[in-house]
Enzyme design. Structure first.
Site, PDB file in Angstrom:
ATOM      1  N   SER A 134       0.836  -1.208   0.000  1.00 16.36           N
ATOM      2  CA  SER A 134       0.000   0.000   0.000  1.00 16.36           C
ATOM      3  C   SER A 134       0.863   1.246   0.000  1.00 16.36           C
ATOM      4  O   SER A 134       1.952   1.269   0.561  1.00 16.36           O
ATOM      5  CB  SER A 134      -0.912   0.027   1.227  1.00 16.36           C
ATOM      6  OG  SER A 134      -1.643   1.240   1.214  1.00 16.36           O
ATOM      7  N   LYS A 206      -4.479  -6.754   3.512  1.00 19.83           N
ATOM      8  CA  LYS A 206      -4.451  -5.611   2.585  1.00 19.83           C
ATOM      9  C   LYS A 206      -5.874  -5.272   2.129  1.00 19.83           C
ATOM     10  O   LYS A 206      -6.238  -4.099   1.990  1.00 19.83           O
ATOM     11  CB  LYS A 206      -3.556  -5.918   1.371  1.00 19.83           C
ATOM     12  CG  LYS A 206      -3.625  -4.859   0.268  1.00 19.83           C
ATOM     13  CD  LYS A 206      -3.135  -3.528   0.763  1.00 19.83           C
ATOM     14  CE  LYS A 206      -3.175  -2.323  -0.115  1.00 19.83           C
ATOM     15  NZ  LYS A 206      -3.924  -2.143  -1.270  1.00 19.83           N
TER      16      LYS A 206
HETATM   17  C1  6PG Z   1      -3.234   1.416  -1.602  1.00 19.89           C
HETATM   18  C2  6PG Z   1      -4.554   1.547  -2.339  1.00 19.89           C
HETATM   19  C3  6PG Z   1      -4.529   0.915  -3.668  1.00 19.89           C
HETATM   20  C4  6PG Z   1      -5.867   0.935  -4.405  1.00 19.89           C
HETATM   21  C5  6PG Z   1      -6.263   2.256  -4.896  1.00 19.89           C
HETATM   22  C6  6PG Z   1      -7.522   2.257  -5.758  1.00 19.89           C
HETATM   23  O1  6PG Z   1      -3.291   0.898  -0.513  1.00 19.89           O
HETATM   24  O2  6PG Z   1      -2.207   1.841  -2.120  1.00 19.89           O
HETATM   25  O3  6PG Z   1      -5.534   0.921  -1.586  1.00 19.89           O
HETATM   26  O4  6PG Z   1      -4.148  -0.414  -3.471  1.00 19.89           O
HETATM   27  O5  6PG Z   1      -5.763   0.106  -5.473  1.00 19.89           O
HETATM   28  O6  6PG Z   1      -6.420   3.136  -3.856  1.00 19.89           O
HETATM   29  O7  6PG Z   1      -8.591   1.614  -5.182  1.00 19.89           O
HETATM   30  P1  6PG Z   1     -10.063   1.891  -5.705  1.00 19.89           P
HETATM   31  O8  6PG Z   1      -9.966   2.079  -7.192  1.00 19.89           O
HETATM   32  O9  6PG Z   1     -10.865   0.691  -5.376  1.00 19.89           O
HETATM   33  O10 6PG Z   1     -10.503   3.139  -5.048  1.00 19.89           O
END
Ligand code: 6PG
Length: 506
Positions: A134, A206
């Site tokens: 993340s 996660k």
């Molecule tokens: C992270 C985020 C990432 C996620 C995006 C988009 O922890 O870096 O969670 O993994 O893919 O934020 O997520 P959505 O398109 O579902 O908003």
């Protein structure tokens, strides 16, 4: 440069945004890394853009070359789109000569059940490992939060790399350490990674992170909307408020970027704020939905997580909402607030946001507690909260409080029962209730604030109206009920009088 011999400590497949940045982060920490991309030109461009890094980048045009470039047992990170592409890459790696002892790490947002399945499916050909990553682009480049799950022996090979490249927090305060630059990573501090558990545990954690991320974002959106429409604030004033909030209990990455976003001018129409030019239809890639669906499957109330997903679904019905806005009635817009009323309301929204946030995290941790029973994991919740203190999207001062709560009591049943959070909920609930009432009175949708309050009130209610519900189920379907004066698990049925229908024999 083509690989001549096995010199790289690690390999990475997939040079899209996340892959490129993670590769550079790894190289910055002195690890030689082989890189491969399906489209060779992307790899060549990446190599040309990064001629000298502390650890050597070894660009490979074929998977055979890539495999030959990495020292055994090979540690290979895949960063391709979650889903069938992962299986395709694994099969290609096997075909290209991967070894049984080589470790393949899926660092994408994969569904944890796929990771469990893959670990079993490929067990006789390689060691499949899953890790949540993340922090977006910048996190990958200068320090993500990493949630590794899989075979503990494989973790030992990955650990030095993961600990080196992860975000770091201060050992005493838990605050993220900042200041990394290309070629100059942060050294020292506590890394935001630690072994989560076997098979899909890392990807599961996660996913819950993302479910919580959805609520955090929705709560901030609702706070923004209430302050705008209930108080009458403009984007620049709102930016200032979020900046102030970021100096207190709500200190977090998402609040910080919200303050930045709200002061951003529209590059096309510079007299306007960009936020007012962005269409109110949210996208989603699925991790929030997985979290909510898993909560339903396990029977765990994660109301706010589900509401945050539904709020995005509602936003996506833009065309229908535009029509309905003209047809469905509601209260008139409230009058702009000034003076003390304005100040009090801003503070009430802040408190409502903090209390709702506690509920969202309580739901996320309840989910993990249930999942560990189902999958026989032994999750360390204090450590998970610790990993989330830096690098990830939900990083916040608040996470240190959660680490503290689980350090005080490893077996904590629900975060709301921890003395610190209990006290915060006690202190904040009056303004929180006021904000929810005002939102309802004024017809302002606040599903995350409202569902969090319903969660809090539901959880603290010793007797819910489910007695009546059980009676109804028994009445129409002989589904039986338990009695308050009998041990749990003993079920009863009564021959209910059926006033308007002929009596049935049951
Ligand atoms: C992270 C985020 C990432 C996620 C995006 C988009 O922890 O870096 O969670 O993994 O893919 O934020 O997520 P959505 O398109 O579902 O908003």
């Amino acid at each position: 440069m083509a690989a001549q011999q096995a010199s790289a400590t690690v390999g990475l497949i997939g040079l899209a945004v996340m892959g490129k940045n993670l590769a550079l982060n790894i190289a910055d920490h002195g690890f030689d890394i082989a890189v491969y991309n399906r489209t060779t030109a992307v790899m060549q461009e990446f190599m040309a853009e990064n001629p000298s890094t502390p650890g050597k980048l070894v660009g490979c045009s074929t998977l055979e070359e890539f495999i030959a470039a990495i020292k055994k047992p090979r540690v290979i990170i895949i960063l391709v789109k979650a889903g069938p592409a992962i299986d395709a890459v694994v099969e290609q790696l096997v075909a290209a000569g991967l070894d049984k002892n080589d470790i393949v790490i899926d660092a994408g947002n994969s569904l944890w059940t796929d990771t469990i399945r893959r670990e079993k499916q490929y067990a006789d050909r390689l060691k499949f490992f899953g890790s949540g990553v993340s922090g977006g682009e910048l996190g990958a480049r200068f320090g993500p939060s990493l949630m590794p799950g899989g075979d503990p022996a494989s973790w030992q090979h990955l650990k030095p790399i993961w600990e080196a490249i992860a975000a770091k927090v201060d050992a005493k305060t838990g605050k993220p350490l900042a200041g990394a630059e290309p070629g100059h990573p942060i050294t020292g501090g506590v890394p935001c990674t630690s072994y989560i558990g076997p098979n899909g545990a890392g990807h599961y954690v996660k996913m819950v992170h993302n479910g919580i991320e959805y609520v955090d974002m929705q709560l901030i959106g609702e706070a923004y909307d209430l302050l705008r429409r209930l108080v009458g604030m403009e984007p620049q004033e709102l930016s200032d408020i979020f900046t102030q909030w970021n100096a207190g209990d709500l200190d977090s990455y998402l609040i910080e970027i919200t303050a930045d976003i709200l002061r951003q001018r529209d590059p096309v129409k510079p007299r306007k704020y960009l936020v007012d030019s962005i269409l109110d239809a949210a996208g989603q890639k699925g991790t929030g939905k997985w979290t909510a669906a898993n909560a339903l499957d396990m029977g765990i109330p994660a109301n706010s997580i589900a509401e945050a997903v539904f709020a995005r679904c509602m936003s996506a019905l833009k065309d229908e909402r535009v029509i309905a806005a003209k047809k469905l009635s509601g209260p008139k817009p409230p009058a702009r607030k000034a003076g003390k009323a304005r100040k009090d309301l801003i503070e009430a929204v802040r408190q409502a946001l903090y209390c709702s946030k506690i509920c969202a995290y309580a739901q996320g941790f309840e989910l993990m507690r249930e999942a560990q029973k189902e999958y026989q994991w032994q999750l360390d919740f204090g450590s998970i909260a610790g990993i989330w203190r830096g690098g990830c999207i939900i990083r916040a001062r608040f996470l240190q409080k959660i680490t503290d709560a689980y350090t005080r009591n490893k077996g904590l049943v629900n975060l709301m029962l921890d003395p610190y959070f209990n006290k915060q909920l006690r202190a904040g609930q009056k303004p929180w209730r006021r904000v929810v009432s005002l939102a309802a009175e004024n017809g302002l949708p606040s599903p995350a604030f409202m569902s969090a309050l319903a969660y809090y009130d539901g959880y603290r209610t010793a007797v819910l109206p489910a007695n009546l519900l059980q009676a109804q189920r028994d009445y129409f379907g002989a589904h039986t009920y338990e009695r308050v004066d009998q041990p749990r698990g003993k079920f009863f049925h009564v021959d209910w009088p059926l006033p308007n229908r002929p009596q049935l024999d049951v």
